[in-house]
Design a protein around this motif. Sequence first.
Motif, short mmCIF file in Angstrom:
data_model
loop_
_atom_site.label_atom_id
_atom_site.label_comp_id
_atom_site.label_asym_id
_atom_site.label_seq_id
_atom_site.Cartn_x
_atom_site.Cartn_y
_atom_site.Cartn_z
N LEU A 39 14.60 88.55 93.22
CA LEU A 39 14.44 87.72 92.03
C LEU A 39 13.71 88.49 90.93
CD1 LEU A 39 14.98 84.81 91.03
CD2 LEU A 39 12.71 84.20 91.86
N ALA A 40 12.65 89.21 91.32
CA ALA A 40 11.91 90.03 90.36
C ALA A 40 12.79 91.12 89.77
CB ALA A 40 10.68 90.63 91.03
N LEU A 41 13.59 91.77 90.61
CA LEU A 41 14.46 92.84 90.13
C LEU A 41 15.55 92.30 89.21
CD1 LEU A 41 14.80 94.97 93.39
CD2 LEU A 41 13.47 95.52 91.34
N SER A 42 16.04 91.10 89.50
CA SER A 42 17.02 90.46 88.62
C SER A 42 16.40 90.19 87.24
CB SER A 42 17.49 89.15 89.26
OG SER A 42 18.28 88.39 88.37
N PHE A 43 15.17 89.68 87.25
CA PHE A 43 14.44 89.43 86.01
C PHE A 43 14.20 90.73 85.23
CE2 PHE A 43 9.85 89.27 84.52
CZ PHE A 43 10.12 88.71 83.28
N LEU A 44 13.81 91.79 85.94
CA LEU A 44 13.53 93.06 85.28
C LEU A 44 14.81 93.71 84.74
CD1 LEU A 44 10.81 94.52 87.66
CD2 LEU A 44 10.49 93.62 85.34
N THR A 45 15.93 93.51 85.44
CA THR A 45 17.21 94.01 84.92
C THR A 45 17.51 93.38 83.57
OG1 THR A 45 18.07 94.39 87.15
CG2 THR A 45 19.68 94.20 85.38
N GLU A 46 17.23 92.09 83.47
CA GLU A 46 17.42 91.39 82.19
C GLU A 46 16.44 91.92 81.15
OE1 GLU A 46 19.25 88.23 79.84
OE2 GLU A 46 19.77 89.16 81.75
N LEU A 47 15.20 92.12 81.55
CA LEU A 47 14.15 92.59 80.63
C LEU A 47 14.45 94.00 80.12
CD1 LEU A 47 11.33 91.95 79.37
CD2 LEU A 47 10.33 93.03 81.39
N TYR A 48 15.01 94.84 80.99
CA TYR A 48 15.31 96.22 80.63
C TYR A 48 16.76 96.41 80.17
CZ TYR A 48 10.74 97.74 82.36
OH TYR A 48 9.39 97.91 82.54
N GLY A 49 17.33 95.36 79.62
CA GLY A 49 18.63 95.46 78.97
C GLY A 49 19.79 95.76 79.88
N GLY A 50 19.70 95.32 81.14
CA GLY A 50 20.81 95.50 82.07
C GLY A 50 20.88 96.87 82.70
N SER A 51 19.81 97.63 82.64
CA SER A 51 19.82 98.99 83.20
C SER A 51 20.07 98.96 84.71
CB SER A 51 18.48 99.70 82.93
OG SER A 51 18.43 100.93 83.62
N PRO A 52 21.08 99.70 85.20
CA PRO A 52 21.34 99.73 86.64
C PRO A 52 20.25 100.45 87.42
CG PRO A 52 22.75 101.30 85.50
CD PRO A 52 22.06 100.50 84.44
N ARG A 53 19.39 101.20 86.73
CA ARG A 53 18.32 101.93 87.41
C ARG A 53 17.24 101.00 87.96
NH1 ARG A 53 16.51 106.27 83.11
NH2 ARG A 53 16.95 104.49 81.75
N VAL A 54 17.20 99.76 87.43
CA VAL A 54 16.18 98.82 87.91
C VAL A 54 16.42 98.49 89.37
CG1 VAL A 54 15.22 96.51 87.65
CG2 VAL A 54 15.78 97.83 85.61
N GLU A 55 17.63 98.05 89.69
CA GLU A 55 17.93 97.64 91.06
C GLU A 55 18.02 98.83 92.02
OE1 GLU A 55 21.25 95.02 91.19
OE2 GLU A 55 20.13 93.35 90.30
#
Length: 324
Positions: A39-55
Motif C-alpha cells: 500500500l505504501a509503495l502504491s502511494f509512493l508510485t503515485e507521489l513520484y509520478g508513476g516511476s517504476p523504480r519505486v516498486e
Amino acid sequence: MKVYGNTDVQAALFQMVRSAHVPHALLLHEDDGGGALPLALSFLTELYGGSPRVEKLIHPDIHFVFPVAGPDKPVSLQFIGPFRELVLENPYFFENELYEAIGIEGKQSNISVNEARSILDRLSLSAVEGGYRTVVLYLPEKMNAQAANALLKMVEEPPLKTLFIFITHAPEKVLVTISSRCLHLRVQPLSLEADEEVHAKEAAGNAVLRDLFHDLLEAVVARDLLKALETGEAVADLKVREQQKLFCKLASEDLRRVFLLQKMPQLSRVPAGEDAFFSRMAASLKPTFPRRGMLCLDRALLLVERNVNQKILFTDLVNQLYNL
C-alpha cells in the motif's frame, strides 16, 4: 504490485497526492504480513509520478529502514540487497521472514541510534530528482529511545518535501514522541482468499505451528495435562525464537476466531476445512477462555522477546491455559 482490499485507504492516500496535502509522517498499522508495504509503495508510485523504480525499491530518493542485528552496530543499508529480494518475491512477508532473509533469525533485532544517524545523514542530501525524500521505516516499535530522540526533530519539523512512512504491528508500543507526530491509518486484514494467495508458501510452515496449538487446545478440553505439557515442550524445542513468537501470534489469531464464533460467528473468518475444530472449541471452552488466553499468549510473546528460558516459559503458558 497488487494491493488487496483497503480501497478506501488507498483512495485517501492518492487524494493526498492529488490535492498536494501530503502529511509529513504517516503511521500504517497492519497485522503481520498484512500488506501495508504494498500500500505504501502504491502511494509512493503515485507521489513520484508513476516511476517504476519505486516498486523495484531502487528509487534514489526513497530509503528503507528495518530492524537489524549484529556485533558492529549495522544499519539497514548493509542488508538492503536481501531485503529488496524478499519484497520483490512477496511484499506481504511476515516479520520472521525478514529476519530469515537478512540472516539474523534468533537474534535480538532493533532500530538503533546508529540507524537514526544514518537516516539523518541520508536526508541531509538534496533529493536526486528534486522531489520528495522519503523514509519507509518498518517496525518503529523496535526503535529504542535514543534512536527516537535522534529522529524526533526531523519527524516533528521536517524540511520541505520530506516524508516518513512508519509501518507497525503494535502502534501501542511505538514511542509516543514519534507516534504523536503521525497521521494514523489502519490497514485492514487480508480476506481469506487474498491471504491464501499471497501466503501460500508460508501456510505450510504456519500449519505446523497451528497444529501444535490445536493439539494444546484439544488437551485442555480433554483435561489431559500430560498431553498439554508435551505440546508445550514441543514449542519450547523449536530451534528459532521467531518460530516461537509466530506460534504465540497464530495461537492468538485462533483464539480470536473462537471468541468470535462464541459472540459474533458471522465475523469469525474460519479457514476452509477447519469449521469442525473451531465449532468444537467454541462449544467446549468457557466464554472467558479466549480473551484470557490471548492475554496469556501476549505475555508469553513478550517473554520470548526478552529471551526468558523457553522451557520454563512454555510450561508456565500451558499451566495458565490449562487452569483458565
